[in-house]
Design a protein around this motif. Structure first.
Motif, PDB file in Angstrom:
ATOM      1  N   ASP A 125       0.825  -1.208   0.000  1.00  0.00           N
ATOM      2  CA  ASP A 125       0.000   0.000   0.000  1.00  0.00           C
ATOM      3  C   ASP A 125       0.857   1.256   0.000  1.00  0.00           C
ATOM      4  OD1 ASP A 125      -2.711  -0.781  -0.162  1.00  0.00           O
ATOM      5  OD2 ASP A 125      -2.697  -1.415   1.934  1.00  0.00           O
ATOM      6  N   TRP A 126       1.993   1.215   0.692  1.00  0.00           N
ATOM      7  CA  TRP A 126       2.893   2.371   0.719  1.00  0.00           C
ATOM      8  C   TRP A 126       3.403   2.662  -0.692  1.00  0.00           C
ATOM      9  CZ3 TRP A 126       8.559   2.360   2.859  1.00  0.00           C
ATOM     10  CH2 TRP A 126       9.070   3.660   2.858  1.00  0.00           C
ATOM     11  N   ALA A 127       3.880   1.601  -1.370  1.00  0.00           N
ATOM     12  CA  ALA A 127       4.435   1.782  -2.706  1.00  0.00           C
ATOM     13  C   ALA A 127       3.360   2.236  -3.696  1.00  0.00           C
ATOM     14  CB  ALA A 127       5.078   0.479  -3.177  1.00  0.00           C
ATOM     15  N   LEU A 128       2.233   1.546  -3.711  1.00  0.00           N
ATOM     16  CA  LEU A 128       1.191   1.870  -4.677  1.00  0.00           C
ATOM     17  C   LEU A 128       0.512   3.193  -4.349  1.00  0.00           C
ATOM     18  CD1 LEU A 128      -0.374  -1.670  -5.231  1.00  0.00           C
ATOM     19  CD2 LEU A 128       1.311  -0.460  -6.651  1.00  0.00           C
ATOM     20  N   GLY A 129       0.445   3.540  -3.059  1.00  0.00           N
ATOM     21  CA  GLY A 129      -0.095   4.842  -2.686  1.00  0.00           C
ATOM     22  C   GLY A 129       0.801   5.975  -3.168  1.00  0.00           C
ATOM     23  N   THR A 130       2.113   5.776  -3.034  1.00  0.00           N
ATOM     24  CA  THR A 130       3.060   6.779  -3.521  1.00  0.00           C
ATOM     25  C   THR A 130       2.985   6.891  -5.040  1.00  0.00           C
ATOM     26  OG1 THR A 130       4.547   6.305  -1.667  1.00  0.00           O
ATOM     27  CG2 THR A 130       5.492   7.454  -3.562  1.00  0.00           C
ATOM     28  N   GLU A 131       2.838   5.748  -5.710  1.00  0.00           N
ATOM     29  CA  GLU A 131       2.701   5.767  -7.167  1.00  0.00           C
ATOM     30  C   GLU A 131       1.429   6.505  -7.586  1.00  0.00           C
ATOM     31  OE1 GLU A 131       1.571   2.730 -10.766  1.00  0.00           O
ATOM     32  OE2 GLU A 131       2.866   1.931  -9.185  1.00  0.00           O
ATOM     33  N   ALA A 132       0.310   6.215  -6.901  1.00  0.00           N
ATOM     34  CA  ALA A 132      -0.952   6.877  -7.248  1.00  0.00           C
ATOM     35  C   ALA A 132      -0.849   8.383  -7.053  1.00  0.00           C
ATOM     36  CB  ALA A 132      -2.090   6.300  -6.408  1.00  0.00           C
ATOM     37  N   ARG A 133      -0.206   8.807  -5.957  1.00  0.00           N
ATOM     38  CA  ARG A 133      -0.031  10.240  -5.711  1.00  0.00           C
ATOM     39  C   ARG A 133       0.785  10.880  -6.835  1.00  0.00           C
ATOM     40  NH1 ARG A 133       3.466  11.036  -0.786  1.00  0.00           N
ATOM     41  NH2 ARG A 133       5.164  11.212  -2.298  1.00  0.00           N
ATOM     42  N   SER A 134       1.814  10.194  -7.266  1.00  0.00           N
ATOM     43  CA  SER A 134       2.670  10.726  -8.327  1.00  0.00           C
ATOM     44  C   SER A 134       1.931  10.754  -9.664  1.00  0.00           C
ATOM     45  CB  SER A 134       3.942   9.881  -8.430  1.00  0.00           C
ATOM     46  OG  SER A 134       4.678   9.934  -7.217  1.00  0.00           O
ATOM     47  N   ARG A 135       1.177   9.703  -9.958  1.00  0.00           N
ATOM     48  CA  ARG A 135       0.393   9.690 -11.199  1.00  0.00           C
ATOM     49  C   ARG A 135      -0.639  10.807 -11.203  1.00  0.00           C
ATOM     50  NH1 ARG A 135       0.999   5.554 -14.610  1.00  0.00           N
ATOM     51  NH2 ARG A 135       1.934   3.605 -13.870  1.00  0.00           N
ATOM     52  N   ALA A 136      -1.246  11.051 -10.041  1.00  0.00           N
ATOM     53  CA  ALA A 136      -2.261  12.098  -9.948  1.00  0.00           C
ATOM     54  C   ALA A 136      -1.689  13.460 -10.321  1.00  0.00           C
ATOM     55  CB  ALA A 136      -2.834  12.135  -8.532  1.00  0.00           C
ATOM     56  N   GLU A 145      -8.464  13.096  -9.822  1.00  0.00           N
ATOM     57  CA  GLU A 145      -9.174  12.970  -8.541  1.00  0.00           C
ATOM     58  C   GLU A 145      -9.237  11.521  -8.076  1.00  0.00           C
ATOM     59  OE1 GLU A 145     -12.624  15.032  -6.060  1.00  0.00           O
ATOM     60  OE2 GLU A 145     -12.822  15.119  -8.241  1.00  0.00           O
ATOM     61  N   SER A 146      -9.487  10.607  -9.007  1.00  0.00           N
ATOM     62  CA  SER A 146      -9.533   9.191  -8.653  1.00  0.00           C
ATOM     63  C   SER A 146      -8.194   8.717  -8.098  1.00  0.00           C
ATOM     64  CB  SER A 146      -9.917   8.362  -9.886  1.00  0.00           C
ATOM     65  OG  SER A 146      -9.898   6.981  -9.591  1.00  0.00           O
ATOM     66  N   LEU A 147      -7.111   9.181  -8.697  1.00  0.00           N
ATOM     67  CA  LEU A 147      -5.777   8.784  -8.237  1.00  0.00           C
ATOM     68  C   LEU A 147      -5.440   9.401  -6.887  1.00  0.00           C
ATOM     69  CD1 LEU A 147      -3.982   8.981 -11.680  1.00  0.00           C
ATOM     70  CD2 LEU A 147      -4.124   6.931 -10.239  1.00  0.00           C
ATOM     71  N   TYR A 148      -5.823  10.648  -6.668  1.00  0.00           N
ATOM     72  CA  TYR A 148      -5.588  11.258  -5.348  1.00  0.00           C
ATOM     73  C   TYR A 148      -6.320  10.472  -4.271  1.00  0.00           C
ATOM     74  CZ  TYR A 148      -3.414  15.488  -7.281  1.00  0.00           C
ATOM     75  OH  TYR A 148      -2.562  16.371  -7.893  1.00  0.00           O
ATOM     76  N   ARG A 149      -7.550  10.089  -4.542  1.00  0.00           N
ATOM     77  CA  ARG A 149      -8.324   9.337  -3.560  1.00  0.00           C
ATOM     78  C   ARG A 149      -7.724   7.945  -3.328  1.00  0.00           C
ATOM     79  NH1 ARG A 149     -14.768  10.713  -4.292  1.00  0.00           N
ATOM     80  NH2 ARG A 149     -14.559  12.971  -4.004  1.00  0.00           N
ATOM     81  N   GLU A 150      -7.248   7.332  -4.401  1.00  0.00           N
ATOM     82  CA  GLU A 150      -6.586   6.034  -4.245  1.00  0.00           C
ATOM     83  C   GLU A 150      -5.351   6.169  -3.368  1.00  0.00           C
ATOM     84  OE1 GLU A 150      -4.053   2.701  -6.790  1.00  0.00           O
ATOM     85  OE2 GLU A 150      -5.317   4.136  -7.888  1.00  0.00           O
ATOM     86  N   ALA A 151      -4.577   7.217  -3.595  1.00  0.00           N
ATOM     87  CA  ALA A 151      -3.370   7.439  -2.800  1.00  0.00           C
ATOM     88  C   ALA A 151      -3.709   7.578  -1.325  1.00  0.00           C
ATOM     89  CB  ALA A 151      -2.632   8.681  -3.301  1.00  0.00           C
ATOM     90  N   ILE A 152      -4.737   8.367  -1.022  1.00  0.00           N
ATOM     91  CA  ILE A 152      -5.140   8.581   0.372  1.00  0.00           C
ATOM     92  C   ILE A 152      -5.649   7.290   0.988  1.00  0.00           C
ATOM     93  CG2 ILE A 152      -6.872   9.721   1.812  1.00  0.00           C
ATOM     94  CD1 ILE A 152      -6.528  12.165  -0.084  1.00  0.00           C
ATOM     95  N   GLU A 153      -6.430   6.544   0.234  1.00  0.00           N
ATOM     96  CA  GLU A 153      -6.965   5.283   0.757  1.00  0.00           C
ATOM     97  C   GLU A 153      -5.839   4.299   1.060  1.00  0.00           C
ATOM     98  OE1 GLU A 153     -10.036   1.665  -0.512  1.00  0.00           O
ATOM     99  OE2 GLU A 153      -9.743   3.390  -1.843  1.00  0.00           O
ATOM    100  N   ARG A 154      -4.908   4.152   0.125  1.00  0.00           N
ATOM    101  CA  ARG A 154      -3.811   3.193   0.319  1.00  0.00           C
ATOM    102  C   ARG A 154      -2.872   3.645   1.444  1.00  0.00           C
ATOM    103  NH1 ARG A 154      -3.245  -0.848  -3.198  1.00  0.00           N
ATOM    104  NH2 ARG A 154      -4.278  -0.769  -5.253  1.00  0.00           N
ATOM    105  N   LEU A 155      -2.464   4.889   1.418  1.00  0.00           N
ATOM    106  CA  LEU A 155      -1.534   5.375   2.436  1.00  0.00           C
ATOM    107  C   LEU A 155      -2.185   5.445   3.807  1.00  0.00           C
ATOM    108  CD1 LEU A 155       0.194   8.109   0.269  1.00  0.00           C
ATOM    109  CD2 LEU A 155       1.244   6.004   1.106  1.00  0.00           C
ATOM    110  N   GLY A 156      -3.507   5.615   3.823  1.00  0.00           N
ATOM    111  CA  GLY A 156      -4.229   5.629   5.095  1.00  0.00           C
ATOM    112  C   GLY A 156      -4.203   4.281   5.797  1.00  0.00           C
ATOM    113  N   ARG A 157      -3.900   3.218   5.051  1.00  0.00           N
ATOM    114  CA  ARG A 157      -3.808   1.872   5.649  1.00  0.00           C
ATOM    115  C   ARG A 157      -2.399   1.562   6.142  1.00  0.00           C
ATOM    116  NH1 ARG A 157      -7.417   0.239   1.129  1.00  0.00           N
ATOM    117  NH2 ARG A 157      -5.605  -0.525  -0.038  1.00  0.00           N
ATOM    118  N   THR A 158      -1.500   2.518   6.001  1.00  0.00           N
ATOM    119  CA  THR A 158      -0.118   2.322   6.428  1.00  0.00           C
ATOM    120  C   THR A 158       0.191   3.187   7.647  1.00  0.00           C
ATOM    121  OG1 THR A 158       0.934   4.136   5.191  1.00  0.00           O
ATOM    122  CG2 THR A 158       0.439   2.103   3.966  1.00  0.00           C
TER     123      THR A 158
END
Length: 294
Positions: A125-136, A145-158
């Motif tokens: 989740d850390w890696a994919l959350g960082t990737e989603a934030r960067s893609r966003a 917006e979808s990628l920002y939310r994915e980043a928050i959701e994934r990183l929120g689990r770490t």
């Protein structure tokens, strides 16, 4: 560390202190440690020391909003051959943010490609959350917006609060530029609270500047705050509950489950002595809480 150096006669570079100073935004200390680290690395022929120094400089400058300087430092990281350590793997994430903010989309895209090689090899989740934030940062409209939310959701689990704060920050910055000031404030408040709690002064000030641009002033912690004060997440959920939102509505806004909202509200009630949602507004805005809610 000094004991080890004395016992072995081997000089150990204090990369941890450098990283901490960079995350906390302490310019003078980072400058001093970078000089020391660079000198030690050159004398031992230790290339990784130069990479860590450049990564720390990129983190510092992104926090301070000095994006051209951050881009230059991150460019040196991503241009280096692969080396051991975290810096070389997360340097591309610093490069994406700095390059996007500097208007260099081409360099940001190349850095993203390099980042993906790391995140896809270890899809936590850390890696994919960082990737989603960067893609966003490189995306537009609904995709962003979808990628920002994915980043928050994934990183929120770490447990990576710093990276979660940065996801809220860049999402809030994006929302403000989309003229969605109310939505932006919610993200920027969360980012600011996370940064303050972590001692990340430069990033906290960056979030505060963005909040001011939306017409709101970031709250400040009281010197009298005790350990019984609400955490940033508890305060955020309490504020939304006091405004009449249901648990599912709060969860939808914060990208967490209704059960998680219920858990935090239970802790809010236990800490404050408040027994109903209706009484939360009085407590939060009527002076019952030591930390201002807004």
């Amino acid at each position: 560390m000094r004991t080890i150096v004395t016992a072995t006669g081997f000089q150990i570079t204090n990369y941890g202190a450098l990283a901490l100073a960079a995350w906390q935004g302490r310019q003078a200390e980072v400058d001093r440690l970078v000089r020391a680290t660079t000198s030690e690395a050159v004398s031992r022929g230790e290339g990784v020391g130069l990479t860590v120094s450049d990564w720390a400089s990129a983190v510092l400058c992104n926090g301070l909003g000095r994006y051209e300087d951050a881009r230059a430092a991150a460019e040196r990281v991503v241009s280096d051959p692969p080396a051991p350590g975290v810096a070389v793997h997360w340097g591309p994430a610093e490069m994406v943010e700095a390059a996007v903010r500097s208007g260099d989309g081409e360099s940001a895209s190349r850095a993203l490609e390099r980042l993906v090689r790391t995140t896809q090899a270890n899809p936590t989740d850390w890696a994919l959350g960082t990737e989603a934030r960067s893609r966003a940062l490189l995306s537009q409209g609904r995709d962003a917006e979808s990628l920002y939310r994915e980043a928050i959701e994934r990183l929120g689990r770490t447990l990576c609060r710093a990276d979660l704060g940065r996801a809220h920050l860049v999402y809030g910055e994006w929302l403000r530029r989309e003229r969605r000031r109310i939505d932006a404030r919610e993200q920027l408040r969360t980012a600011h609270d996370l940064f303050v709690a972590a001692g990340m002064e430069a990033f906290a000030e960056r979030a505060a500047r963005e909040l001011r641009a939306t017409g709101e002033t970031a709250r400040k912690r009281s010197a009298e705050s005790s350990g019984d004060d609400l955490t940033p997440r508890e305060a955020q959920i309490a504020r939304l509950a006091s405004e009449g939102l249901t648990n599912p509505e709060i969860g939808s806004r914060l990208f967490v489950s209704p059960r998680t909202v219920e858990y935090h509200l239970h802790k809010v009630f236990a800490k404050t002595g408040v027994t109903s949602r209706g009484a939360l507004a009085t407590f939060l805005y009527g002076g019952g809480r030591k930390l201002e809610s807004k």
